[in-house]
Design a protein around this motif. Structure first.
Motif, PDB file in Angstrom:
ATOM      1  N   LEU A 176       0.829  -1.206   0.000  1.00 17.05           N
ATOM      2  CA  LEU A 176       0.000   0.000   0.000  1.00 17.05           C
ATOM      3  C   LEU A 176       0.866   1.261   0.000  1.00 17.05           C
ATOM      4  CD1 LEU A 176      -2.747  -1.030   2.584  1.00 17.05           C
ATOM      5  CD2 LEU A 176      -3.102  -0.580   0.149  1.00 17.05           C
ATOM      6  N   GLY A 177       2.160   1.068   0.223  1.00 18.38           N
ATOM      7  CA  GLY A 177       3.052   2.210   0.193  1.00 18.38           C
ATOM      8  C   GLY A 177       3.626   2.612   1.545  1.00 18.38           C
ATOM      9  N   HIS A 178       3.240   1.906   2.571  1.00 15.48           N
ATOM     10  CA  HIS A 178       3.778   2.241   3.898  1.00 15.48           C
ATOM     11  C   HIS A 178       5.255   1.877   3.957  1.00 15.48           C
ATOM     12  CE1 HIS A 178      -0.143   3.191   5.697  1.00 15.48           C
ATOM     13  NE2 HIS A 178      -0.610   2.244   4.893  1.00 15.48           N
ATOM     14  N   ARG A 179       6.014   2.732   4.637  1.00 10.03           N
ATOM     15  CA  ARG A 179       7.445   2.467   4.756  1.00 10.03           C
ATOM     16  C   ARG A 179       7.927   2.506   6.203  1.00 10.03           C
ATOM     17  NH1 ARG A 179       6.474   0.577   0.878  1.00 10.03           N
ATOM     18  NH2 ARG A 179       7.386   0.652  -1.204  1.00 10.03           N
ATOM     19  N   ARG A 180       7.151   3.147   7.037  1.00 10.19           N
ATOM     20  CA  ARG A 180       7.429   3.098   8.481  1.00 10.19           C
ATOM     21  C   ARG A 180       6.281   2.338   9.122  1.00 10.19           C
ATOM     22  NH1 ARG A 180      11.262   5.348  11.042  1.00 10.19           N
ATOM     23  NH2 ARG A 180      10.402   5.505  13.152  1.00 10.19           N
ATOM     24  N   ILE A 181       6.595   1.165   9.588  1.00  6.45           N
ATOM     25  CA  ILE A 181       5.536   0.296  10.100  1.00  6.45           C
ATOM     26  C   ILE A 181       5.833  -0.165  11.523  1.00  6.45           C
ATOM     27  CG2 ILE A 181       4.211  -1.805   9.664  1.00  6.45           C
ATOM     28  CD1 ILE A 181       5.043  -1.619   6.743  1.00  6.45           C
ATOM     29  N   GLY A 182       4.845  -0.035  12.357  1.00  6.72           N
ATOM     30  CA  GLY A 182       5.013  -0.478  13.742  1.00  6.72           C
ATOM     31  C   GLY A 182       4.572  -1.917  13.925  1.00  6.72           C
TER      32      GLY A 182
END
Lengths: 348, 348
Positions: A176-182
């Motif tokens: 989806l384009g997330h690059r900082r993921i917790g």
DNA sequence: ATGAAAGCGCTAACAG
DNA sequence: CTGTTAGCGCTTTCAT
């Protein structure tokens, strides 16, 4: 109709037959003449006779009961598994003796209690890691053991690929384009040694490693929605917060959802959330999650155990149940980020 | 250490004593000399002997197992009760045979199965309405029965005052100034005959009746958050919608909360919501609710049953557990209404 | 204090 | 087909 003191001898006497014949009628043995059977059946009815499961078990050596060991009975995922197992056991005519295991002491006590005491014909272990010795202590007593949601040595195990699950969730977010993921998962627990979270975390890390420019923020806390919510608040309040959070269970994901609401972050616009399990409430909340067959795992485990109890073939030693990514409304592309490959997207 | 074939006779032979003595040692009978006891204990250890619970039960007539009948195992309130019961039973040394009852057929089968078959020493009935005949079919077989969350005739029952609960919730809402209040509860079920909803509804109506100018909108649907959400959407979409909704269970209240979110109504500003039970997630969601002691009801029921099993006094035939109004953040005065008596409030 | 023996209620092997 | 009999493993008098 009172059945006190009515035993097989009383029935035999009243029907004018031997106890052996009555026993045959009860157990549906074919070697009984229709008319004798009818008479016996009638007397049984008249006297309100009920065979003692106890005496029958003692004499035949076959107990119609199975021990089901579950950890943290109240967790939705546990309950779903138990539900499946209990349904099958009931259908197969076994009593389900359920033991809620919350501490190693309880676990050891339960293990010892069922080895050799003739209380159960087999043991279904749900989500509890056990050593080869522990499994052996049961099997060497002659009781078959089947594990569900735990890859236990020395007995058939129904498991899922937790590493894959972690990857699926993470790749969905990366896609989806997330690059900082917790990542919010259960704190490693020395007590019982649960390993699901760590494997899901490994999958999470593996997925990130393959994606340049991506980064993960990992936090583990004791299990529970409230604990996860607190962790999420902290994580999202930090500088450079993630645009998405993968929680190692739906329960924790629900905590994250709640944290987002508290922080006035809208999901999925400001924050995407992915859970794991697909418990009932996940659907209601529109939670994107990695579905594992909870109820079915309990069913299958029970089926497997019953088959062994019935003298059937051992069956596969290890069976991996399927995982499925269920995309609902808690995930979307991040507000400002590189658009996901393959889709065009104008800047906003 | 393998214990196959090791019975009390083997131990007796090895220790050079009679089986009676071994039995006395096992059961902690005082009439055994310390040194004999020591020797027997040692042999038991050496041989890995484990007494057969089955044989012991048959000979003594005392089964260390209790049947626990629960409806809809997966519901949070049921699980909480079961959790409490199982914990007590384990502590008291009883196996918990749990039966998930979803249909009258299952109920009847379970009832018949435990009457007189010597599989259980007693029966704990959770949330299942039973007739005097049904209870009698068990008790006449000599098994004590205790009911939890059901006012069953012929056995001790732990209940709550559902009518009061309905009133408490409603009065809370009325006190805040609400005058149009919705009620969403379980559809009357002919199958199992659950009565909680109807009593809570009666309490709801009683409270409204006492308050001039107030009106109720009642809808009953099959149990479930999703079903309740749908009902709420419809109710709130109608003309002259309520400013508050009282749901007969937290599960349904959660559905209402979700419906509100979908309709972009903010809680509690646009809509107040009250639930019933105080299940775990209620706290997380800030749901105002009528708390009943779920886990404790299971505990108390089990304690009561164990006491009877131990030959103790019958105890009270009917015990009413306390209810408590837990006010959280899902309720507030309505946007436009008569201000609640006793508080002054400027218009907005 | 302890051994011997009689069941608990049923199943299963064995004659008939 | 059916009656008889010997256990299953333990508890529990009853003597000793």
């Amino acid at each position: 109709v009172c059945a006190r003191g009515v035993n097989i001898a009383a029935v035999a006497a009243e029907a004018g037959v031997g106890v052996g014949t009555v026993s045959r009628v009860i157990n549906g043995s074919a070697k009984v003449s229709p008319e004798t059977r009818a008479r016996v059946l009638q007397v049984i009815e008249a006297l309100g006779y009920r065979p003692s499961a106890l005496a029958s078990a003692l004499a035949s050596g076959a107990v119609r009961a199975v021990a089901v060991l579950v950890p943290y009975l109240t967790r939705p995922s546990t309950v779903a598994r138990l539900d499946g197992a209990v349904a099958v056991l009931e259908a197969e005519g076994y009593d389900a003796i359920v033991c809620n295991i919350k501490t190693p002491a309880q676990r050891d006590r339960a293990l010892a209690a069922f080895a050799d005491t003739h209380r159960a014909a087999g043991v279904l272990v749900v989500s509890i890691p056990l050593s080869a010795e522990q499994i052996g202590s049961i099997t060497s007593a002659g009781l078959p053991v089947v594990s569900v949601d735990a890859d236990n040595p020395g007995c058939p195990s129904l498991v899922i690929d937790n590493h894959l699950g972690g990857r699926l969730a993470t790749e969905h977010l990366l896609g989806l384009g997330h690059r900082r993921i917790g990542f919010i998962g259960d704190a490693p627990d020395a007590q019982m040694g649960f390993r699901s979270t760590s494997r899901r975390l490994a999958g999470f890390r593996a997925a990130l490693r393959r994606t340049p420019g991506s980064a993960g923020i990992v936090v583990t806390v004791p299990h529970g929605a409230t604990e996860a919510a607190a962790a999420a608040v902290e994580m999202l309040g930090g500088r450079d917060p993630p645009t998405a959070i993968f929680a190692a269970s739906d329960t924790q994901a629900i905590g994250v959802l709640h944290a987002a609401e508290k922080l006035a972050l809208s999901v999925p616009e400001d924050l995407s959330v992915v859970g794991f399990d697909d418990i009932d409430t996940a659907g209601l909340l529109g939670l994107t999650t990695v579905r594992q067959p909870l109820e079915r795992s309990g069913e299958q485990g029970a089926v497997h155990l019953c088959r062994r109890l019935a003298g059937g073939p051992p069956g596969p030693a290890r069976q991996v149940l399927p995982l499925e990514m269920v995309v609902r409304s808690s995930t979307a592309p991040p507000r400002r980020s590189v658009p996901p490959p393959g889709r065009s997207r104008s800047s906003c």
